[in-house]
Scaffold this active site. Structure first.
Site, PDB file in Angstrom:
ATOM      1  N   PHE A 156     -52.402   2.043  -2.158  1.00 16.83           N
ATOM      2  CA  PHE A 156     -53.591   1.395  -2.702  1.00 16.83           C
ATOM      3  C   PHE A 156     -53.166   0.332  -3.712  1.00 16.83           C
ATOM      4  O   PHE A 156     -52.152   0.483  -4.411  1.00 16.83           O
ATOM      5  CB  PHE A 156     -54.498   2.415  -3.400  1.00 16.83           C
ATOM      6  CG  PHE A 156     -55.268   3.293  -2.453  1.00 16.83           C
ATOM      7  CD1 PHE A 156     -56.569   2.978  -2.099  1.00 16.83           C
ATOM      8  CD2 PHE A 156     -54.691   4.439  -1.924  1.00 16.83           C
ATOM      9  CE1 PHE A 156     -57.290   3.789  -1.233  1.00 16.83           C
ATOM     10  CE2 PHE A 156     -55.397   5.255  -1.058  1.00 16.83           C
ATOM     11  CZ  PHE A 156     -56.710   4.927  -0.716  1.00 16.83           C
ATOM     12  N   THR A 192     -50.935   6.641   1.870  1.00 14.46           N
ATOM     13  CA  THR A 192     -51.654   5.371   1.864  1.00 14.46           C
ATOM     14  C   THR A 192     -51.360   4.655   0.559  1.00 14.46           C
ATOM     15  O   THR A 192     -51.470   5.257  -0.524  1.00 14.46           O
ATOM     16  CB  THR A 192     -53.174   5.567   2.007  1.00 14.46           C
ATOM     17  OG1 THR A 192     -53.449   6.192   3.260  1.00 14.46           O
ATOM     18  CG2 THR A 192     -53.905   4.237   1.955  1.00 14.46           C
TER      19      THR A 192
END
Length: 761
Positions: free
Chosen positions: A290, A288
């Site tokens: 960020f 992921t």
């Protein structure tokens, strides 16, 4: 200029140059129209004069090349973070000082121990204060309101794709990307301490986490049950073990003795659960990305030795080759792109962005974008990441080129790539780490609540004096509070439909008892009379709010008649029942202006709690003095309502085929027709220029009539002249034909002929 540099110490020159860049950036961001008269529309990026970049680069490189500590200090020489108390100068890693460094608050979405918090700790270390928030937008609001310094937001996942909500929120809030971090997602199987894995029957977690561990769960016969959050699932088991009420939120049939949670190892540590197995996901390529968002950018702290990215968003016209031409702005300058994505956007969001551009930048730029035109059903935003700094000369030229093709373009931030920190955030983190070096760990630092949480959660007791169309509509927007109303007419039925307590007009004393906020929603011509009828003593220590279309008159009346113990808030909610940001029917306040002035406020928490109701509904909150409001709005509102009242429905018949202009007129007639005539009369009576505007409208109408009459007379005269000329021409033609007939007729011969045609003798 270069000779002047050689006479000074290089370190001083370097510091002054970078400080000038920072100052220039901040000044330009505060007043773009003044300091950047040639600034292009729809952007908040830094535009430096031609030639300045190369000179600054050369001085910086020559200075840093003579510094022995260039790797640690070249990227963050000046810190101007207001949260740290102004500009400070530092070299390599920060050293502890006599005063402790100020804490850094970083907001993230989710429960304590969520993957977002684990990513936060990886990027910023253990000494920052993590602030869990219930949703994404609350993270943005916390940073924008300066309750938090930064927010760490997930933007895309290698398996699940982009998180579009955060893309949209980046446009709504003026935050800038200051860093990025690629986080490896590793799911853990968490149970109560000492539990045997064989006893696990259920696994609870977020639906996406369960799907990513599907093979693992199937192989062990564990039934997946979806909950709202990964870390929240661990919290449920922990709460159930302690007998807390939150533990009863577990799915039916689940107990701490037969249920495991799938979450991060940090969630297990936070809630006292045992990690039975780590890395149970089916695909080990789950990452992921960020983004760390702050109020100030770090582009001025980047140099050529730091790999960096620039993220931007823009719109394009719906024409052939538009995307190709926009990408050519970068490819022709050898600027590498790492990502491009398109996303449809709502008309309300586009109107909001255009409104921001119109307010922020010059009127010429605003008018060139044709804000009033109808929007297509689908309008797309393009998000682009390039592997260069915004301050590079080639990128500057490419952005200039792109803005010539786009009606909206914004740089979301220039920032270091690959989880690197520069600028104020790097200095602040280094200072915290240095101050806490060698100290025993006290556990993860978290802040459970923010001051604004109390304002948002606070339920106010609000009373509406007057329950007409707008009062009814306002009570629906205030449904989270305890609302009561009072009116001269019997409004009990309407109030009951909206879960509002109705009081008859003679019961004013009981109506005012215990109220926090009193909203006066009567027509402006009845405002002073209504205020005189109220028991002033019962208004003490309350917030009185007026919602008139003009603010100067009610402000004058309130300040004159109410004692100092009464708080006063002047507002103009610029929306009406059945209207949304597109001018269409709907209850959404998304993008609609809410103008207010805190005239006299002692209890700021109460006023902020009231205003936050509309802010959370995404109304465009505009704080403006009443005098400025009336100067900007009074004439426009009066002319709008006057035009709407002139457009009687008999003048606008229903038609199966209509133009855009006709549809706009019908909408205007509908919206203004819902308002009472008393409201319109108040706009007329308390606007000193209303009579002049009315005369101007009358003169304009007379001018149009005169032009129509003159045009009609001209055409009639022209037709008559053409007719008379035609008659004259016909008469002349007849005369000419007669003359031609006479001249062409044969003359009789004087000689006689015999029967054979021979002359007689």
């Amino acid at each position: 200029m270069m000779d002047f540099h050689r006479r000074l110490p290089l370190g001083l020159v370097f510091t002054v140059l970078v400080a000038s860049i920072v100052t220039t950036h901040h000044v330009q961001a505060e007043s773009p129209s003044r300091y950047l008269p040639s600034r292009t529309k729809g952007s908040n990026s830094i535009l430096l004069p031609k030639g300045a970049l190369s000179e600054i680069r050369s001085v910086i490189e020559s200075s840093t090349s003579q510094s022995s500590d260039v790797s640690s200090s070249s990227s963050s020489i000046i810190s101007s973070n207001p949260l740290r108390g102004g500009a400070t100068q530092s070299s390599s890693p920060a050293t502890p000082s006599s005063s402790a460094p100020k804490p850094i608050r970083v907001a993230f979405q989710g429960e304590a121990g969520a993957y977002s918090e684990k990513s936060l700790r990886e990027l910023l270390g253990p000494n920052v204060i993590a602030v869990p928030r219930p949703n994404f937008e609350s993270c943005y609001r916390a940073v924008a309101s300066k309750e938090c310094d930064y927010a760490l937001m997930p933007i895309e996942n290698s398996l699940g794709g982009s998180i579009h909500e955060n893309y949209d929120l980046m446009l709504r809030y003026d935050l800038t990307i200051v860093a990025e971090h690629d986080f490896r997602v590793r799911h853990c199987l968490l149970t109560k301490p000492g539990m045997d894995v064989k006893n696990i029957k259920y696994a609870i977690s977020h639906s996406q986490a369960l799907s990513q561990c599907d093979n693992y769960l199937r192989a062990r016969g564990i039934t997946p049950l979806a909950t709202y959050d990964t870390a929240g699932s661990a919290k449920m088991i922990s709460s159930a073990l302690r007998g807390d009420a939150f533990g009863r939120e577990m799915p039916e049939g689940c107990t701490p003795d037969n249920t495991a949670a799938i979450a991060s190892d940090l969630a297990g540590q936070t809630f006292g659960l045992e990690c039975k197995q780590e890395g149970i996901e089916d695909d080990d390529s789950n990452f992921t990305r960020f983004l760390l968002l702050g109020r100030r950018g770090v582009a001025q702290h980047l140099n050529k030795k730091i790999p960096c990215k620039t993220s931007l968003v823009f719109t394009l016209p719906n024409s052939a080759g538009a995307l190709y031409k926009s990408l050519a702005c970068f490819s022709l300058r050898d600027i590498d792109m790492s990502k491009i994505e398109s996303r449809p956007m709502s008309a309300a969001l586009l109107n909001y962005l255009r409104f921001k551009s119109a307010v922020t930048y010059s009127k010429e730029a605003a008018s060139s974008q044709k804000y009033g035109k109808d929007l297509p059903r689908f309008r797309y935003l393009f998000y682009l990441d390039i592997l260069s700094s915004e301050l590079d000369e080639g990128v500057q030229n490419a952005l200039h080129h792109l803005r010539e093709q786009s009606d909206y373009c914004r740089v979301l931030g220039s920032y270091p790539a690959k989880s690197r920190l520069v600028g104020p955030v790097a200095e602040a983190v280094e200072a915290l780490n240095a101050a806490n070096a060698g100290k025993p760990s006290t556990g993860d630092l978290r802040l459970k609540k923010l001051p604004s949480d109390e304002d948002e959660a606070r339920q106010l007791k609000i009373g509406l004096i007057g329950y007409g169309n707008f009062g009814n509509y306002l009570s629906q927007q205030l449904s989270q509070h305890e609302v009561r109303c009072i009116d001269t007419l019997d409004k009990s039925k309407e109030a009951e439909e909206n879960n509002v307590e109705y009081y008859p007009n003679f019961d004013m004393t009981n109506f005012l008892q215990g109220l926090d906020v009193v909203i006066i929603t009567v027509p402006m011509i009845e405002f002073e009379e209504t205020l005189e009828s109220l028991p002033v003593d019962k208004l003490r220590n309350k917030l009185v709010v007026e919602v008139c279309p003009l603010n100067v008159y009610p402000k004058t009346v309130l300040t004159r008649m109410l004692p100092s113990e009464v708080d006063i808030l002047c507002t103009n909610p610029m929306f009406s029942p059945g209207m949304n940001a597109d001018g269409q029917s709907g209850k959404s306040l998304d993008g609609l202006p809410f103008v207010y002035e805190k005239v006299r406020i002692r209890d700021t928490s109460r006023a902020d709690s009231f205003l936050s109701t509309f802010e959370r509904a995404r109304a465009q909150m505009v704080e403006m003095a009443s005098e400025d409001h009336d100067a900007y709005v009074a004439d426009a509102e009066f002319v709008t309502h006057l035009t709407g009242r002139l457009l009687d429905r008999n003048l606008l018949p229903v038609t199966p085929v209509s133009s855009r202009e006709y549809a706009a007129l019908c909408d205007l007639a509908d919206l203004t027709g819902n308002d009472t005539f008393d409201l319109f009369y108040g706009m007329f009576k308390y606007n000193d220029r209303a009579k002049a505007l009315l005369d101007k409208m009358r003169d304009n109408l007379a001018s149009v009539e005169r032009k129509l009459a003159a045009k009609e007379a001209y055409l009639a005269a022209s037709a008559e002249m053409k007719n008379s000329e035609r008659q004259k021409l016909l008469a002349e033609c007849k005369m000419l034909l007669r003359e031609m007939a006479k001249t062409s007729a044969p003359t009789p011969s004087t000689e006689s002929k015999d029967e054979e045609g021979k002359p007689s003798s």
